[in-house]
Design a protein around this motif. Structure first.
Motif, PDB file in Angstrom:
ATOM      1  N   VAL A   1       0.847  -1.175  -0.118  1.00  0.00           N
ATOM      2  CA  VAL A   1       0.039  -0.091   0.125  1.00  0.00           C
ATOM      3  C   VAL A   1       0.830   1.158  -0.088  1.00  0.00           C
ATOM      4  CG1 VAL A   1      -0.288   0.215   2.565  1.00  0.00           C
ATOM      5  CG2 VAL A   1      -2.117   1.038   1.283  1.00  0.00           C
ATOM      6  N   SER A   2       2.143   1.278   0.478  1.00  0.00           N
ATOM      7  CA  SER A   2       2.927   2.485   0.742  1.00  0.00           C
ATOM      8  C   SER A   2       3.343   2.853  -0.582  1.00  0.00           C
ATOM      9  CB  SER A   2       4.175   2.270   1.555  1.00  0.00           C
ATOM     10  OG  SER A   2       3.802   1.597   2.817  1.00  0.00           O
ATOM     11  N   ALA A   3       3.400   2.005  -1.700  1.00  0.00           N
ATOM     12  CA  ALA A   3       4.105   2.393  -3.087  1.00  0.00           C
ATOM     13  C   ALA A   3       2.856   2.981  -3.754  1.00  0.00           C
ATOM     14  CB  ALA A   3       4.451   1.217  -3.621  1.00  0.00           C
ATOM     15  N   LEU A   4       1.617   2.929  -3.290  1.00  0.00           N
ATOM     16  CA  LEU A   4       0.561   3.252  -3.924  1.00  0.00           C
ATOM     17  C   LEU A   4      -0.105   4.808  -3.196  1.00  0.00           C
ATOM     18  CD1 LEU A   4      -1.922   2.451  -6.202  1.00  0.00           C
ATOM     19  CD2 LEU A   4      -3.109   1.563  -4.371  1.00  0.00           C
ATOM     20  N   VAL A   5       0.236   4.993  -1.946  1.00  0.00           N
ATOM     21  CA  VAL A   5      -0.395   6.071  -1.610  1.00  0.00           C
ATOM     22  C   VAL A   5       0.735   6.964  -0.882  1.00  0.00           C
ATOM     23  CG1 VAL A   5      -2.442   4.784  -0.737  1.00  0.00           C
ATOM     24  CG2 VAL A   5      -0.775   4.935   0.857  1.00  0.00           C
ATOM     25  N   VAL A   6       1.719   6.871  -0.500  1.00  0.00           N
ATOM     26  CA  VAL A   6       2.543   7.688  -0.086  1.00  0.00           C
ATOM     27  C   VAL A   6       3.040   8.769  -1.096  1.00  0.00           C
ATOM     28  CG1 VAL A   6       5.027   7.858   0.945  1.00  0.00           C
ATOM     29  CG2 VAL A   6       3.539   6.112   1.475  1.00  0.00           C
ATOM     30  N   PRO A   7       3.039  10.080  -0.841  1.00  0.00           N
ATOM     31  CA  PRO A   7       3.348  10.912  -1.673  1.00  0.00           C
ATOM     32  C   PRO A   7       4.742  11.062  -2.402  1.00  0.00           C
ATOM     33  CG  PRO A   7       2.786  12.104   0.246  1.00  0.00           C
ATOM     34  CD  PRO A   7       2.601  10.581   0.416  1.00  0.00           C
ATOM     35  N   ASP A   8       5.051  11.293  -3.524  1.00  0.00           N
ATOM     36  CA  ASP A   8       6.403  11.427  -3.991  1.00  0.00           C
ATOM     37  C   ASP A   8       6.821  13.076  -3.460  1.00  0.00           C
ATOM     38  OD1 ASP A   8       6.161   9.266  -5.570  1.00  0.00           O
ATOM     39  OD2 ASP A   8       5.372   9.963  -7.315  1.00  0.00           O
ATOM     40  N   PRO A   9       8.181  13.042  -3.121  1.00  0.00           N
ATOM     41  CA  PRO A   9       8.875  14.371  -2.891  1.00  0.00           C
ATOM     42  C   PRO A   9       8.872  15.356  -3.819  1.00  0.00           C
ATOM     43  CG  PRO A   9      10.553  12.731  -2.860  1.00  0.00           C
ATOM     44  CD  PRO A   9       9.149  12.160  -3.096  1.00  0.00           C
ATOM     45  N   VAL A  10       8.482  16.580  -3.589  1.00  0.00           N
ATOM     46  CA  VAL A  10       8.719  17.519  -4.585  1.00  0.00           C
ATOM     47  C   VAL A  10      10.071  18.231  -4.260  1.00  0.00           C
ATOM     48  CG1 VAL A  10       7.833  19.821  -5.568  1.00  0.00           C
ATOM     49  CG2 VAL A  10       6.285  18.177  -4.529  1.00  0.00           C
TER      50      VAL A  10
ATOM     51  N   PHE B   1       7.026  19.772 -11.596  1.00  0.00           N
ATOM     52  CA  PHE B   1       6.219  19.944 -10.558  1.00  0.00           C
ATOM     53  C   PHE B   1       4.666  19.561 -10.783  1.00  0.00           C
ATOM     54  CE2 PHE B   1       3.508  22.603  -8.022  1.00  0.00           C
ATOM     55  CZ  PHE B   1       3.903  22.534  -6.809  1.00  0.00           C
ATOM     56  N   MET B   2       4.153  19.856 -11.865  1.00  0.00           N
ATOM     57  CA  MET B   2       2.800  19.476 -12.402  1.00  0.00           C
ATOM     58  C   MET B   2       2.693  18.125 -12.107  1.00  0.00           C
ATOM     59  SD  MET B   2       1.039  22.263 -12.529  1.00  0.00           S
ATOM     60  CE  MET B   2      -0.616  21.666 -13.411  1.00  0.00           C
ATOM     61  N   GLU B   3       3.689  17.402 -12.719  1.00  0.00           N
ATOM     62  CA  GLU B   3       3.463  15.808 -12.985  1.00  0.00           C
ATOM     63  C   GLU B   3       3.447  15.367 -11.539  1.00  0.00           C
ATOM     64  OE1 GLU B   3       6.433  11.939 -14.556  1.00  0.00           O
ATOM     65  OE2 GLU B   3       6.683  14.073 -15.298  1.00  0.00           O
TER      66      GLU B   3
ATOM     67  N   GLU C   1       0.144  16.197  -9.942  1.00  0.00           N
ATOM     68  CA  GLU C   1      -1.059  15.396 -10.332  1.00  0.00           C
ATOM     69  C   GLU C   1      -1.338  14.017  -9.877  1.00  0.00           C
ATOM     70  OE1 GLU C   1      -1.845  15.303 -14.399  1.00  0.00           O
ATOM     71  OE2 GLU C   1      -2.531  17.459 -14.173  1.00  0.00           O
ATOM     72  N   ARG C   2       0.189  13.379  -9.639  1.00  0.00           N
ATOM     73  CA  ARG C   2       0.411  11.938  -9.150  1.00  0.00           C
ATOM     74  C   ARG C   2       0.141  11.984  -7.537  1.00  0.00           C
ATOM     75  NH1 ARG C   2       4.894  10.986 -11.873  1.00  0.00           N
ATOM     76  NH2 ARG C   2       6.437  11.576 -10.101  1.00  0.00           N
ATOM     77  N   ASN C   3       0.476  13.077  -6.931  1.00  0.00           N
ATOM     78  CA  ASN C   3       0.505  12.884  -5.608  1.00  0.00           C
ATOM     79  C   ASN C   3      -1.123  13.131  -5.249  1.00  0.00           C
ATOM     80  OD1 ASN C   3       2.853  12.477  -4.815  1.00  0.00           O
ATOM     81  ND2 ASN C   3       3.349  14.631  -4.456  1.00  0.00           N
ATOM     82  N   LEU C   4      -1.854  13.939  -6.242  1.00  0.00           N
ATOM     83  CA  LEU C   4      -3.250  14.236  -5.998  1.00  0.00           C
ATOM     84  C   LEU C   4      -4.135  12.960  -6.313  1.00  0.00           C
ATOM     85  CD1 LEU C   4      -5.792  15.858  -5.781  1.00  0.00           C
ATOM     86  CD2 LEU C   4      -5.705  16.267  -8.097  1.00  0.00           C
ATOM     87  N   ALA C   5      -3.671  12.029  -7.169  1.00  0.00           N
ATOM     88  CA  ALA C   5      -4.069  10.612  -7.308  1.00  0.00           C
ATOM     89  C   ALA C   5      -4.101   9.610  -6.058  1.00  0.00           C
ATOM     90  CB  ALA C   5      -3.615  10.143  -8.625  1.00  0.00           C
ATOM     91  N   ARG C   6      -2.625   9.723  -5.675  1.00  0.00           N
ATOM     92  CA  ARG C   6      -2.342   8.963  -4.235  1.00  0.00           C
ATOM     93  C   ARG C   6      -3.250   9.682  -3.438  1.00  0.00           C
ATOM     94  NH1 ARG C   6       2.139   6.127  -5.136  1.00  0.00           N
ATOM     95  NH2 ARG C   6       3.719   7.136  -6.741  1.00  0.00           N
ATOM     96  N   ALA C   7      -3.363  10.719  -3.010  1.00  0.00           N
ATOM     97  CA  ALA C   7      -4.498  11.213  -1.851  1.00  0.00           C
ATOM     98  C   ALA C   7      -5.697  10.721  -2.104  1.00  0.00           C
ATOM     99  CB  ALA C   7      -4.465  12.596  -1.808  1.00  0.00           C
ATOM    100  N   MET C   8      -6.175  10.784  -3.364  1.00  0.00           N
ATOM    101  CA  MET C   8      -7.479  10.201  -3.346  1.00  0.00           C
ATOM    102  C   MET C   8      -7.815   8.934  -3.416  1.00  0.00           C
ATOM    103  SD  MET C   8      -9.984  10.727  -6.913  1.00  0.00           S
ATOM    104  CE  MET C   8      -9.571   9.218  -7.554  1.00  0.00           C
TER     105      MET C   8
END
Length: 245
Positions: free
Chosen positions: A25-34, A45-47, A50-57
């Motif tokens: 689950v960590s690989a799916l929901v933990v946000p990537d560092p900016v 930054f936009m990429e 968007e990836r972190n928005l998907a993870r949060a959802m």
């Protein structure tokens, strides 16, 4: 009589149970560092955003499923190497999970404390099993809701074994094991110019729970119900459905 669980419904009116499995689950929901100092309008930054928005959802829906959908037959299995806020499995989420299993014969006290509400009440793997060579394979400890904690041993099965078992259960098969880009775009939000289009797509998506529960998710003024009020309203809807059986 009110119905608080799908299993209390007449057999012919029960929901088809759904099992959701999330591995690592960590690989799916933990946000990537900016990266520090990167402008917010930079494509990188936009990429990442968007990836972190998907993870949060995904994490939000994961919590919602565990907290609210058990009574209608939706179950979720989560696996992770560690359980803490940094790995996407915070204490609040762990509290919602009824069955907890810790694989391995010699986990640390800290690891046990992260999994079990009271690790002192959970058995340790016996020393003769720890030092038993092949006997130690697949051993762990489990605290299952409504059962006493126990030491368990799992057994190896091949991919073919799993396939035969799933086919025997009648699980549907698909030639495509991964969602297409079109399917992903249908359900995941985006940032920037596509936000309105994404909102329109999500608005048009059919909600199976809404179709089944009707207006029970809203109060008399049309406002969405939440928490205990939502559960009570949907329980009454289940009771009405059973009464019509």
């Amino acid at each position: 009589m009110g119905i608080n669980n799908w299993l209390d419904m007449p057999a012919g009116k029960r929901f088809q149970p759904i099992l959701v499995i999330i591995d690592e689950v960590s690989a799916l929901v933990v946000p990537d560092p900016v990266p520090k100092g990167i402008p917010k309008d930079h494509p990188l930054f936009m990429e990442i955003a968007e990836r972190n928005l998907a993870r949060a959802m995904i994490q939000s829906y994961m919590r919602k499923i565990i907290a609210e959908l058990r009574f209608v037959g939706v179950r979720m299995v989560i696996s992770t190497q560690a359980t803490n806020a940094n790995t996407g499995v915070d204490p609040g989420l762990r509290t919602l999970i009824g069955h907890k299993i810790l694989q391995g014969v010699n986990p640390s006290k800290a690891a046990r404390g992260q999994i079990f509400a009271d690790e002192t009440a959970v058995l340790n793997v016996p020393e003769n099993v720890k030092s038993g060579g092949k006997r130690a394979k697949g051993v762990g400890v489990a605290a299952l809701e409504a059962d006493a904690p126990a030491v368990y041993k799992s057994y190896f099965a091949t991919t073919d074994d799993y396939q035969r078992a799933l086919r025997k259960l009648g699980v549907k098969e698909s030639s495509s094991v991964e969602p297409s880009s079109r399917e992903i775009n249908k359900y995941l939000p985006t940032l920037g110019d596509e936000s309105e289009a994404t909102a329109a797509r999500r608005e048009a998506m059919p909600d199976p729970m809404m179709a089944m529960m009707g207006d029970s998710a809203y109060d008399e003024n049309g406002r969405p119900l939440k928490g205990a009020a939502l559960a009570a309203s949907q329980s009454r809807q289940l009771s009405n459905m059973a009464g019509r059986a």
